[in-house]
Design a protein around this motif. Structure first.
Motif, PDB file in Angstrom:
ATOM      1  N   HIS A  42      44.582  41.034  36.723  1.00 22.91           N
ATOM      2  CA  HIS A  42      43.695  40.629  36.932  1.00 22.91           C
ATOM      3  C   HIS A  42      43.351  38.716  36.376  1.00 22.91           C
ATOM      4  CE1 HIS A  42      40.669  39.727  39.545  1.00 22.91           C
ATOM      5  NE2 HIS A  42      39.471  40.022  39.162  1.00 22.91           N
ATOM      6  N   ALA A  43      44.221  38.049  37.296  1.00 20.51           N
ATOM      7  CA  ALA A  43      44.687  37.031  36.455  1.00 20.51           C
ATOM      8  C   ALA A  43      44.933  35.695  37.481  1.00 20.51           C
ATOM      9  CB  ALA A  43      45.572  37.180  35.471  1.00 20.51           C
ATOM     10  N   LEU A  59      46.796  29.816  32.291  1.00 15.82           N
ATOM     11  CA  LEU A  59      46.737  31.010  32.138  1.00 15.82           C
ATOM     12  C   LEU A  59      45.049  31.501  32.335  1.00 15.82           C
ATOM     13  CD1 LEU A  59      47.738  33.917  32.931  1.00 15.82           C
ATOM     14  CD2 LEU A  59      47.403  33.847  30.219  1.00 15.82           C
ATOM     15  N   VAL A  60      44.363  32.076  33.568  1.00 13.17           N
ATOM     16  CA  VAL A  60      43.242  32.594  33.851  1.00 13.17           C
ATOM     17  C   VAL A  60      43.194  33.667  33.871  1.00 13.17           C
ATOM     18  CG1 VAL A  60      41.281  31.774  34.422  1.00 13.17           C
ATOM     19  CG2 VAL A  60      42.703  30.032  34.935  1.00 13.17           C
ATOM     20  N   LEU A  61      41.868  34.877  33.183  1.00  9.93           N
ATOM     21  CA  LEU A  61      41.865  35.841  33.056  1.00  9.93           C
ATOM     22  C   LEU A  61      40.677  35.862  33.923  1.00  9.93           C
ATOM     23  CD1 LEU A  61      42.786  37.166  29.784  1.00  9.93           C
ATOM     24  CD2 LEU A  61      44.271  37.016  32.162  1.00  9.93           C
ATOM     25  N   PHE A  62      40.167  36.484  35.095  1.00 12.85           N
ATOM     26  CA  PHE A  62      39.563  37.203  35.668  1.00 12.85           C
ATOM     27  C   PHE A  62      38.628  38.557  34.982  1.00 12.85           C
ATOM     28  CE2 PHE A  62      42.176  34.342  38.225  1.00 12.85           C
ATOM     29  CZ  PHE A  62      41.073  33.409  38.339  1.00 12.85           C
ATOM     30  N   HIS A  63      37.122  38.436  35.610  1.00 15.39           N
ATOM     31  CA  HIS A  63      35.978  39.234  34.733  1.00 15.39           C
ATOM     32  C   HIS A  63      36.240  40.301  35.657  1.00 15.39           C
ATOM     33  CE1 HIS A  63      33.763  42.347  32.370  1.00 15.39           C
ATOM     34  NE2 HIS A  63      33.551  41.149  31.311  1.00 15.39           N
ATOM     35  N   ALA A  69      34.634  33.772  34.213  1.00 19.19           N
ATOM     36  CA  ALA A  69      36.779  33.605  34.185  1.00 19.19           C
ATOM     37  C   ALA A  69      36.918  33.271  32.614  1.00 19.19           C
ATOM     38  CB  ALA A  69      37.199  32.662  34.588  1.00 19.19           C
ATOM     39  N   ARG A  70      37.860  32.907  31.925  1.00 18.38           N
ATOM     40  CA  ARG A  70      38.594  33.324  30.708  1.00 18.38           C
ATOM     41  C   ARG A  70      40.095  32.192  30.991  1.00 18.38           C
ATOM     42  NH1 ARG A  70      39.613  37.250  26.129  1.00 18.38           N
ATOM     43  NH2 ARG A  70      40.171  35.618  24.596  1.00 18.38           N
ATOM     44  N   LEU A  71      40.135  31.013  29.924  1.00 18.09           N
ATOM     45  CA  LEU A  71      41.121  29.660  29.973  1.00 18.09           C
ATOM     46  C   LEU A  71      42.008  30.823  28.965  1.00 18.09           C
ATOM     47  CD1 LEU A  71      41.454  26.167  30.638  1.00 18.09           C
ATOM     48  CD2 LEU A  71      43.082  27.962  28.810  1.00 18.09           C
ATOM     49  N   GLU A  96      41.664  28.200  39.866  1.00 20.35           N
ATOM     50  CA  GLU A  96      41.367  29.420  40.706  1.00 20.35           C
ATOM     51  C   GLU A  96      39.736  29.619  40.238  1.00 20.35           C
ATOM     52  OE1 GLU A  96      44.445  30.385  41.286  1.00 20.35           O
ATOM     53  OE2 GLU A  96      45.213  28.871  41.752  1.00 20.35           O
ATOM     54  N   ALA A  97      39.894  29.915  39.030  1.00 19.79           N
ATOM     55  CA  ALA A  97      38.541  30.071  38.914  1.00 19.79           C
ATOM     56  C   ALA A  97      36.750  30.863  40.340  1.00 19.79           C
ATOM     57  CB  ALA A  97      38.133  29.407  37.617  1.00 19.79           C
ATOM     58  N   LEU A  98      37.401  28.909  40.979  1.00 23.94           N
ATOM     59  CA  LEU A  98      36.566  28.789  41.819  1.00 23.94           C
ATOM     60  C   LEU A  98      36.976  30.127  43.138  1.00 23.94           C
ATOM     61  CD1 LEU A  98      35.769  25.468  41.486  1.00 23.94           C
ATOM     62  CD2 LEU A  98      34.025  27.003  41.003  1.00 23.94           C
TER      63      LEU A  98
END
Length: 364
Positions: A42-43, A59-63, A69-71, A96-98
């Motif tokens: 989920h990234a 690389l961004v990970l999503f919770h 979000a986590r860079l 991407e996070a938005l």
């Protein structure tokens, strides 16, 4: 230079590994890691390419189920220095996070990486924690956070974090955190975690060891001198739908009857409600534990306890005691997790009956 930012594909794996090895001495992502991020995680993995040369990635990970979000990593080739690529990749990461409805971005950075720290601070990131022994070489990491969706916000109240040490003690771990918030001198330790589980367990659940019922947790808190409010949307034995054995169901009914008898002898306030009133509890100085369906976080249909650390007009903030949802999660990823009110409304209903349950602790 004709620079292009695009989503990574399997064709980029070799170039990504080569870039990773050039940029980092420790904590490198492997080919298998990159493959996972591209195909299953989920990234969002975005690469920067110019003239068929891969010059960087972010690389961004999503919770899952949250607005966090986590860079996770950002890398720049030496050939791309001085062209503002770091800023471009950071801008793309936030975009991407938005797009994934995230409101917060968090990241880690080495204290000696001054260039990255300047970039983050220039873009509104603020340090909020230091993580000891974080990297492979045992150096520490600075933790930064930014609210990328500019809506009303406030500093969360202080609630200590305690991660569950077994797969079945989310309830006791949340109770430890709630008690620690109201009594800062209280020590949060595994001995008490397991003692609370023994007091509050229903003995059986859908599988494995028994989980803790709202009634059991309420009684455990009451025995320790707290004023307790129990909010439930239904009366009677809970979680029976997840147990097939009639013998086990009979035991669960008996445990519930025992809890109910003891509750009747206590001053625990028991409320039968259609909706949980978490906001009022927080305003009155209470510290709520809420039962959720872990499906919204992990896609597994199991009851799970979390602690509400705060709420505002936009989000409900949670401590999740389960750090092991993903090998890429750290304890700080599980603290003050922002969840939209709509998402929280969905996750705080469990099972066919849409059970709602909260245990709220107050100081006497």
């Amino acid at each position: 230079m004709n620079l292009q930012l695009r989503a990574a594909t399997a064709n980029d794996l070799t170039a990504l590994v080569e870039l990773e090895n050039r940029c980092f001495e420790y904590d490198r992502l492997s080919r298998r890691n990159f493959q996972w991020m591209i195909s299953r995680a989920h990234a969002s993995l975005v690469v920067a390419e110019a003239d068929r040369n891969l010059l960087g990635y972010v690389l961004v990970l999503f919770h899952q189920g949250t607005s966090l979000a986590r860079l996770y990593s950002i890398a720049l080739d030496e050939r791309a220095r001085g062209i503002g690529l770091g800023q471009k990749l950071l801008d793309r990461a936030e975009a991407e996070a938005l797009e994934h409805d995230c409101a917060y971005m968090r990241l880690e950075v080495r204290p000696d990486n001054r260039g990255a720290i300047i970039l983050y601070q220039r873009n509104g990131y603020r340090p909020f924690a230091t993580v000891r022994d974080y990297y492979e070489d045992h150096s520490e990491a600075l933790r930064f956070e930014k609210r990328i969706r500019q809506i009303s916000g406030q500093a969360p109240r202080h609630v200590p974090f305690y991660h569950q040490t077994t797969e079945f003690t989310c309830g006791p771990s949340c109770l430890l955190m709630a008690m620690g918030a109201l009594e800062p001198e209280r020590v949060l330790e595994r001995r008490e975690e397991l003692r609370l589980w023994r007091e509050a367990t229903t003995i059986y659940m859908t599988a494995g060891h028994g989980g803790c019922s709202p009634q059991g947790l309420a009684l455990a808190a009451w025995r320790r001198g707290f004023r307790v409010q129990l909010q439930l949307s239904e009366d009677g034995p809970l979680f029976l739908d997840g147990v097939r054995s009639e013998e086990k169901r009979a035991v669960m009914r008996l445990v519930h009857e025992d809890f109910a008898h003891e509750l009747a002898q206590s001053d625990v306030e028991q409320l039968l409600v259609n909706q949980l009133d978490i906001g009022s509890a927080l305003e009155a100085g209470g510290q709520p534990l809420v039962l959720i369906s872990s499906y919204r976080l992990t896609r597994s249909k199991a009851p799970h306890w979390v602690v509400v650390t705060d709420c505002d007009e936009d989000f409900v903030y949670l401590h999740d005691p389960d750090v092991d949802h993903s090998k890429h999660r750290q304890p700080l990823d599980c603290q003050h997790i922002p969840v939209s009110h709509g998402e929280f409304e969905q996750m705080s209903r469990f099972g066919r009956s849409k059970l709602r349950a909260a245990v709220v602790l107050y100081k006497r």
